[in-house]
Design an enzyme around this catalytic site. Structure first.
Site, PDB file in Angstrom:
ATOM      1  N   SER A  50      47.465  29.743  27.161  1.00 37.08           N
ATOM      2  CA  SER A  50      47.250  30.086  25.746  1.00 37.08           C
ATOM      3  C   SER A  50      47.904  29.025  24.884  1.00 37.08           C
ATOM      4  O   SER A  50      48.713  28.224  25.361  1.00 37.08           O
ATOM      5  CB  SER A  50      47.898  31.443  25.446  1.00 37.08           C
ATOM      6  OG  SER A  50      49.305  31.275  25.337  1.00 37.08           O
ATOM      7  N   ASP A  51      47.588  29.005  23.590  1.00 34.26           N
ATOM      8  CA  ASP A  51      48.372  28.173  22.698  1.00 34.26           C
ATOM      9  C   ASP A  51      49.650  28.957  22.369  1.00 34.26           C
ATOM     10  O   ASP A  51      49.797  30.123  22.721  1.00 34.26           O
ATOM     11  CB  ASP A  51      47.562  27.814  21.429  1.00 34.26           C
ATOM     12  CG  ASP A  51      48.098  26.570  20.760  1.00 34.26           C
ATOM     13  OD1 ASP A  51      47.359  25.942  20.007  1.00 34.26           O
ATOM     14  OD2 ASP A  51      49.284  26.237  21.007  1.00 34.26           O
ATOM     15  N   TRP A  52      50.556  28.296  21.652  1.00 35.94           N
ATOM     16  CA  TRP A  52      51.875  28.858  21.358  1.00 35.94           C
ATOM     17  C   TRP A  52      51.753  30.227  20.662  1.00 35.94           C
ATOM     18  O   TRP A  52      51.357  30.292  19.502  1.00 35.94           O
ATOM     19  CB  TRP A  52      52.610  27.877  20.449  1.00 35.94           C
ATOM     20  CG  TRP A  52      54.045  28.173  20.189  1.00 35.94           C
ATOM     21  CD1 TRP A  52      54.537  29.229  19.494  1.00 35.94           C
ATOM     22  CD2 TRP A  52      55.172  27.395  20.609  1.00 35.94           C
ATOM     23  NE1 TRP A  52      55.905  29.178  19.458  1.00 35.94           N
ATOM     24  CE2 TRP A  52      56.318  28.055  20.135  1.00 35.94           C
ATOM     25  CE3 TRP A  52      55.354  26.226  21.329  1.00 35.94           C
ATOM     26  CZ2 TRP A  52      57.619  27.577  20.367  1.00 35.94           C
ATOM     27  CZ3 TRP A  52      56.630  25.740  21.541  1.00 35.94           C
ATOM     28  CH2 TRP A  52      57.739  26.428  21.079  1.00 35.94           C
ATOM     29  N   THR A  53      52.027  31.280  21.387  1.00 35.35           N
ATOM     30  CA  THR A  53      51.946  32.681  20.924  1.00 35.35           C
ATOM     31  C   THR A  53      50.543  33.039  20.395  1.00 35.35           C
ATOM     32  O   THR A  53      50.389  34.023  19.658  1.00 35.35           O
ATOM     33  CB  THR A  53      52.977  32.990  19.804  1.00 35.35           C
ATOM     34  OG1 THR A  53      52.626  32.280  18.613  1.00 35.35           O
ATOM     35  CG2 THR A  53      54.381  32.658  20.241  1.00 35.35           C
ATOM     36  N   SER A  54      49.542  32.282  20.791  1.00 37.07           N
ATOM     37  CA  SER A  54      48.196  32.607  20.283  1.00 37.07           C
ATOM     38  C   SER A  54      47.738  33.962  20.805  1.00 37.07           C
ATOM     39  O   SER A  54      46.898  34.616  20.187  1.00 37.07           O
ATOM     40  CB  SER A  54      47.187  31.524  20.695  1.00 37.07           C
ATOM     41  OG  SER A  54      47.068  31.471  22.100  1.00 37.07           O
TER      42      SER A  54
END
Ligand code: GLC
Length: 753
Positions: free
Chosen positions: A285-289
């Site tokens: 995932s992207d950062w906390t996406s």
């Protein structure tokens, strides 16, 4: 009967056959799958969930606590684990030597356009239209990154970007799917090589999957609405090219895609990526996406985030901890099928195996000669040189030999940080060679004056203006370096106004008022609007943020050591009011015509017309996709097609003659576009299908040939089938996407009998 020697030879051969051969005859995939299933069989559910977790070490208060989690198999990856090798080696030793199964960690880092040797921002690299050189730069970035234990980069970024208000256009490869696809594949090959376990290579990560660049209003993290045909015909194309180039990982994006956030979107993550493309790496995932899907209103809480993300196909969770906190209970309660967990773990283990981390988990032996190696700097100089795009030249460039005094002016003339651009976490501005340094070091008999004019590009004070004006008055030529601070570009740095920041426009006007011939060099992370400054300048060179070797590269082009050869990878609007503006647009039912041009900006003198245009600006861009001038002139002639009736399955050979009809050796990027005149859905007025960089000496000419296949003409149509529809087509070849720069010919794609 049998001689002892003969028996020994036979035994040796048998031994060889049964020991050596099986390793070669059992193909890697079989071995890989056996290793994966062997590990899965041994792993507890907690150890499986641990592989899905990626930590940012800074978020952990104590090293002891961190080590204990690793010892328990509670984490499988780190990003940004320090920029040193020792930290990574320390953490890796705990995983490999102290955890129950010794599964190695994988260390990721944003190595976006270089590690210590910084290359032009990706948008600048795209302006080179040179996949081979871009691949070489990515291989250098990998070679430098592994020196600090990096095993995986969160690059290439390949979001199609049509909106210069969006700060991350700087990281993109521009507006065209074919150019972006070629370059994304080149970067993937550069980072990964053809053997992922090569200790000097790193796993690539195609991001941000998918559609992130279509953020409404150009505002970062905003929603995107992309019809499936557009998603497939434009936004997915570079990702497919990267997967076909052997891509190891994908990063799911932040954006809400048609109502379903990209980090919980089973259609893109499973249907397209896995079922259609056969991608067998892993998705991070992207950062906390993932947990941001609560803000999106797609998940009620972290538990639902874990359920929807894992079921949709996100394998590894960057920074947030919904998997660590909820997957076990979701499986034990029967709400989540264990198969999703096992699939995710298998995908991650597969890449760890391919990287050779089980055999070589620790950083390569340190070689201090690698970082900033002279060969690396030379490649950075070459790529930066090829990324420069000459937009105007009233016969002032290259600087003439009789120019004895040059004034180097502007906030970016000697700015070692900003020339590096955004997203370069391991950069060191001390490594930079600035334009001022390059001109001073190569002054020869010339006098080099310097005045910064402003502290920074976004400065709002005039206290250095007078010194700049004085310098310009004393010079034969003023070269003014303006543009954007690097921190006005990149993630979360979208701008509603895309003119030159600060008081730069005033500074340029003050220099223009001296009547000293003026060259403008613009360094920026996006297309900017500068209509007035374009008028005031005698020449204008667009430099993006060119990286460590900005100075020498600019010196090479400005003084004529090399001719500029860059071409725009993105359309330049006249005003932000035209955005989004891109070359491969549809025709509309009322297309504006050439006689609608020449409208002054913002002055509806003669409001007229019932066509798709503006009353207060031309409908065309300031500069079109694919545009870039040279110091020579290239002439295109004799466009020939091998047939004007293309049968299904046949190939079309397109030939054009290119001549360097000027006085200087130079390189031209020959571009081939097609137009499908009628389709089951409306089709773009032109689409790039192929391009080639051609070097010619003065007077030299060359027949440039392309082969177009039916596949090249295919698109996702009204029935959602990927087909080339019979009918009339046009082929256009030239030095930019502008109609005036293209030779045109037609052919018909015949029906299947
Ligand atoms: C950022 C970016 C992504 C980057 C990641 C790790 O938010 O969106 O491109 O790779 O976090 O730094």
């Amino acid at each position: 009967m049998f001689q002892p020697q003969l028996i020994k030879s036979i035994l040796f051969l048998l031994l060889f056959f049964f020991i050596a051969l099986p390793a070669q005859s059992l193909d890697d995939k079989t071995l890989e799958n056996e290793k994966i299933s062997g590990l899965l069989a041994k792993m507890t559910i907690d150890e499986k969930i641990g592989q899905l977790a990626q930590f940012n070490p800074d978020a952990r208060p104590t090293e002891a606590g961190l080590k204990e989690i690793i010892r328990q198999g509670g984490v499988g990856s780190f990003l940004n684990a320090g920029s040193d090798r020792e930290t990574k080696e320390k953490l890796q030793r705990v995983a490999v030597e102290e955890s129950r199964l010794g599964i190695p960690l994988i260390f990721g880092r944003d190595v976006i356009h270089g590690f210590r040797t910084i290359f032009p921002i990706p948008l600048g690299q795209a302006a080179s239209w040179n996949p081979l050189l871009v691949e070489k730069a990515s291989a250098i970035a990998a070679r430098e990154a592994v020196q600090t234990g990096v095993q995986w980069t969160f690059a290439p970024m390949m979001d199609i970007a049509r909106d210069p208000r969006w700060g991350r256009i700087a990281e993109s490869l521009g507006e065209d799917p074919v150019l972006a696809g070629e370059l994304a594949a080149a970067m993937t090959r550069g980072f990964q090589g053809n053997n992922l376990s090569d200790p000097n290579r790193i796993a690539a990560c195609a991001k941000h999957y998918v559609g992130y660049g279509a953020a409404e209003g150009g505002r970062d993290y905003n929603i995107t609405f992309i019809p499936e045909q557009e998603l497939r015909n434009v936004y997915l194309v570079p990702f497919k090219a990267a997967v076909d180039a052997g891509l190891a990982t994908v990063m799911s994006a932040f954006n809400d895609l048609n109502g379903v956030p990209a980090s919980g979107n089973a259609f893109t993550l499973r249907q397209v990526l896995r079922n259609e493309w056969g991608f067998d790496g892993f998705v991070v995932s992207d950062w906390t996406s993932m947990t941001e899907m609560i803000n999106h209103g797609y998940c009620a809480d972290e538990r639902e985030v874990a359920l929807k993300s894992l079921a949709a196909g996100v394998d590894m969770e960057m920074v947030s901890e919904s998997y660590r906190n909820h997957v076990k209970e979701l499986i034990e309660s029967g709400q989540l099928d264990q198969k999703y967990l096992d699939q995710a773990v298998a995908n991650i283990l597969r890449i760890k195996i391919r990287l050779g981390l089980f055999e070589n988990p620790y950083p390569v032996p340190e070689d201090k000669s690698v970082l900033l190696h002279p060969d690396h700097l030379q490649t950075a100089r070459e790529l930066a040189g090829q990324s420069l795009v000459l937009l105007k030249n009233k016969n002032i460039l290259p600087v003439k030999p009789d120019v004895k005094t040059i004034a180097i002016i502007g906030p970016l003339a000697d700015n070692p940080l900003d020339q590096l651009g955004t997203w370069a976490p391991d950069r060191n501005p001390d490594d930079s060679v600035t334009p001022l340094q390059a001109f001073r070091e190569n002054a020869g008999g010339r006098k080099i004056l310097f005045a910064k004019g402003m502290e920074k590009p976004r400065s709002m004070d005039r206290k250095h203006f007078s010194a700049a004006v004085d310098a310009a008055k004393k010079a034969d030529v003023a070269i003014v370096f303006v543009g954007e601070d690097e921190l006005l570009s990149g993630e979360a740095h979208s701008r509603a106004f895309i003119n030159l920041p600060g008081l730069q426009e005033e500074l340029i006007a003050a220099i223009a008022a001296t009547k000293t011939p003026m060259v403008l060099v613009i360094m920026a992370g996006r297309p900017l609007t500068f209509p007035t400054q374009l008028e005031q300048a005698d020449a204008l060179l667009y430099a993006w943020h060119p990286g460590t070797m900005a100075g020498p590269a600019l010196y090479d082009v400005l003084t004529g050591a090399i001719a500029p050869s860059g071409k725009l990878p993105v359309s330049f609007p006249r005003t932000v009011g035209q955005v989004p503006i891109y070359y491969n647009h549809r025709n509309t039912g009322r297309p504006p015509t050439a006689d609608m041009l020449g409208i002054p900006l913002g002055t509806p003198e003669d409001p007229k017309g019932y066509v798709s245009n503006y009353l207060d600006a031309d409908f065309t861009p300031q500069f079109p996709f694919g545009f870039g001038l040279s110091y020579t002139t290239f002439t295109y002639s004799a466009l020939k097609l091998s047939t004007d009736k293309l049968l299904p399955g046949q190939e079309l050979t397109v030939t054009v003659q290119l001549k360097n009809s000027g006085l200087m050796a130079a390189e031209e990027v020959v571009q081939l576009y097609t137009r499908d005149l009628t389709g089951s859905i409306t089709r773009p007025v032109k689409e790039l299908k192929a391009f080639r960089r051609v070097a010619l000496k003065p007077g030299e000419k060359q027949d440039v040939q392309f082969v177009i296949t039916e596949e090249d003409l295919a698109f996702w149509n009204a029935e959602m089938k990927f087909v080339a529809e019979p009918g009339k087509f046009e082929v256009m070849v030239g030095g930019s996407s502008a109609d005036g720069d293209l030779l045109k010919a037609g052919f018909v794609l015949e029906k299947q009998n």
